[in-house]
Write a protein that holds these residues in place. Sequence first.
Motif, PDB file in Angstrom:
ATOM      1  N   ASP A   1       0.432  -1.217   0.527  1.00  0.00           N
ATOM      2  CA  ASP A   1      -0.117  -0.195  -0.354  1.00  0.00           C
ATOM      3  C   ASP A   1       0.826   0.838  -0.375  1.00  0.00           C
ATOM      4  N   GLN A   2       2.007   1.300  -0.976  1.00  0.00           N
ATOM      5  CA  GLN A   2       3.458   2.580  -0.847  1.00  0.00           C
ATOM      6  C   GLN A   2       3.081   2.468  -2.000  1.00  0.00           C
ATOM      7  N   ILE A   3       3.577   3.699  -1.928  1.00  0.00           N
ATOM      8  CA  ILE A   3       4.817   4.080  -3.570  1.00  0.00           C
ATOM      9  C   ILE A   3       5.370   4.302  -3.288  1.00  0.00           C
ATOM     10  N   LEU A   4       6.345   4.844  -3.988  1.00  0.00           N
ATOM     11  CA  LEU A   4       7.327   6.407  -3.961  1.00  0.00           C
ATOM     12  C   LEU A   4       7.577   6.860  -5.069  1.00  0.00           C
TER      13      LEU A   4
ATOM     14  N   ASP B   1      16.675  10.982  -1.920  1.00  0.00           N
ATOM     15  CA  ASP B   1      15.312  11.826  -2.445  1.00  0.00           C
ATOM     16  C   ASP B   1      14.374  10.842  -2.841  1.00  0.00           C
ATOM     17  N   ASN B   2      13.937   9.859  -2.559  1.00  0.00           N
ATOM     18  CA  ASN B   2      13.327   8.698  -2.938  1.00  0.00           C
ATOM     19  C   ASN B   2      12.762   8.208  -1.224  1.00  0.00           C
ATOM     20  N   SER B   3      11.847   8.040  -1.431  1.00  0.00           N
ATOM     21  CA  SER B   3      10.855   7.025  -0.068  1.00  0.00           C
ATOM     22  C   SER B   3       9.518   6.513  -0.290  1.00  0.00           C
ATOM     23  N   TYR B   4       9.153   5.790   0.561  1.00  0.00           N
ATOM     24  CA  TYR B   4       7.558   5.448   0.189  1.00  0.00           C
ATOM     25  C   TYR B   4       7.182   6.172   1.164  1.00  0.00           C
ATOM     26  N   HIS B   5       5.143   6.504   0.490  1.00  0.00           N
ATOM     27  CA  HIS B   5       4.502   7.086   1.623  1.00  0.00           C
ATOM     28  C   HIS B   5       3.219   6.499   1.047  1.00  0.00           C
ATOM     29  N   ARG B   6       2.341   5.298   2.221  1.00  0.00           N
ATOM     30  CA  ARG B   6       0.759   4.979   2.533  1.00  0.00           C
ATOM     31  C   ARG B   6       0.321   5.946   1.505  1.00  0.00           C
TER      32      ARG B   6
END
Length: 331
Positions: free
Chosen positions: A243-246, A302-307
């Motif tokens: 359920d996460q998007i980069l 600078d990338n991270s996963y977000h719900r």
Amino acid sequence: MNQVELQSTRFRAALIAWYRLDGRILPWRTTADPYRILVSEMMLQQTQVVTVLRYYDRWFQLFPTLESLAHADESDVLHAWQGLGYYSRARHLHQCARWVVEHCGGKLPCDIKSLLELPGIGRYTAGAVASFAFNLPAPILDANVIRVLARLVNLETPIDREPGKSTLWELAEHLVRGPEPGTFNSALMELGALVCTPRAPACERCPVKTYCRASHPQNIPRKSVRAEVVRRQENYRWIRRGDQILLRKCAGPRWKGMWTLPLADEIQNDEVPVFEMRHSVTRFVIHLKVFSGRAPAVLAPDNSYHRVKDIPDLPMPTPHRRSVDVLLGGR
Ligand code: SF4
């Protein structure tokens, strides 16, 4: 009173009388609150009135005072601005609020010289705040005013360089001197928006046609060079993990502090985009393509996963918001 002054006085009176009858009632025209006027002027730069109306009241629910704006997080400010585009305006407004709280006791200065010292405030915005909020005889030149003034004096020299620029500023400065300078500036802008329009000026119903020297108004104003349209393709990745998007946090000037899809470094010839759209930024027409991708073994800094459920609260530029909405099956 000499002939020129008499003409100017009559011109002003005719324009203001028309404005009082036919001008639109807009929320920033019924206030003298410098903060509300500053926000409207920042929003209206390069954005149509009808769009600004959708954002204006909501802005003050989020940031009711200059002080509340100064203390807000940049990401909340960008989120509130989302959809208006040209995000540097939001950053400038935020910096300006911080500066005023820190250096001016939380009150916007009321003279042009001090207004021009504020971050992100140019001659137009300073003139708008000074005349609309403080009723000072400060000239303004936006696209509407430039068009009206250039036509009134049949200015055939280009307006984007000297001597055209100075001619217009001098004329605006001369005309604004008189009673009700704020109302006069609003009326001049309104004439450009409603009557003296770019392609089809309605001269037959113009309240100041007896003062106008334009013989072929549709050919005025003139510009020295027309900026060439540049077409560009930008490729991004759609990477989903449960359920996460980069996403990527931008550091560059265009979308600094906002979240976008991560950039696609290399695209194989046989890859087909899962989403694409075109959008324009100033003279650039951008073809945005999104390709599906695999989760990287090592994340870029600078990338991270977000719900998925947190994404609506992140500041995202409109093309990326749209891409994510479509790819999530929202619309
Ligand atoms: S007469 Fe026509 S060109 Fe002149 S100011 Fe009015 S609308 Fe514009």
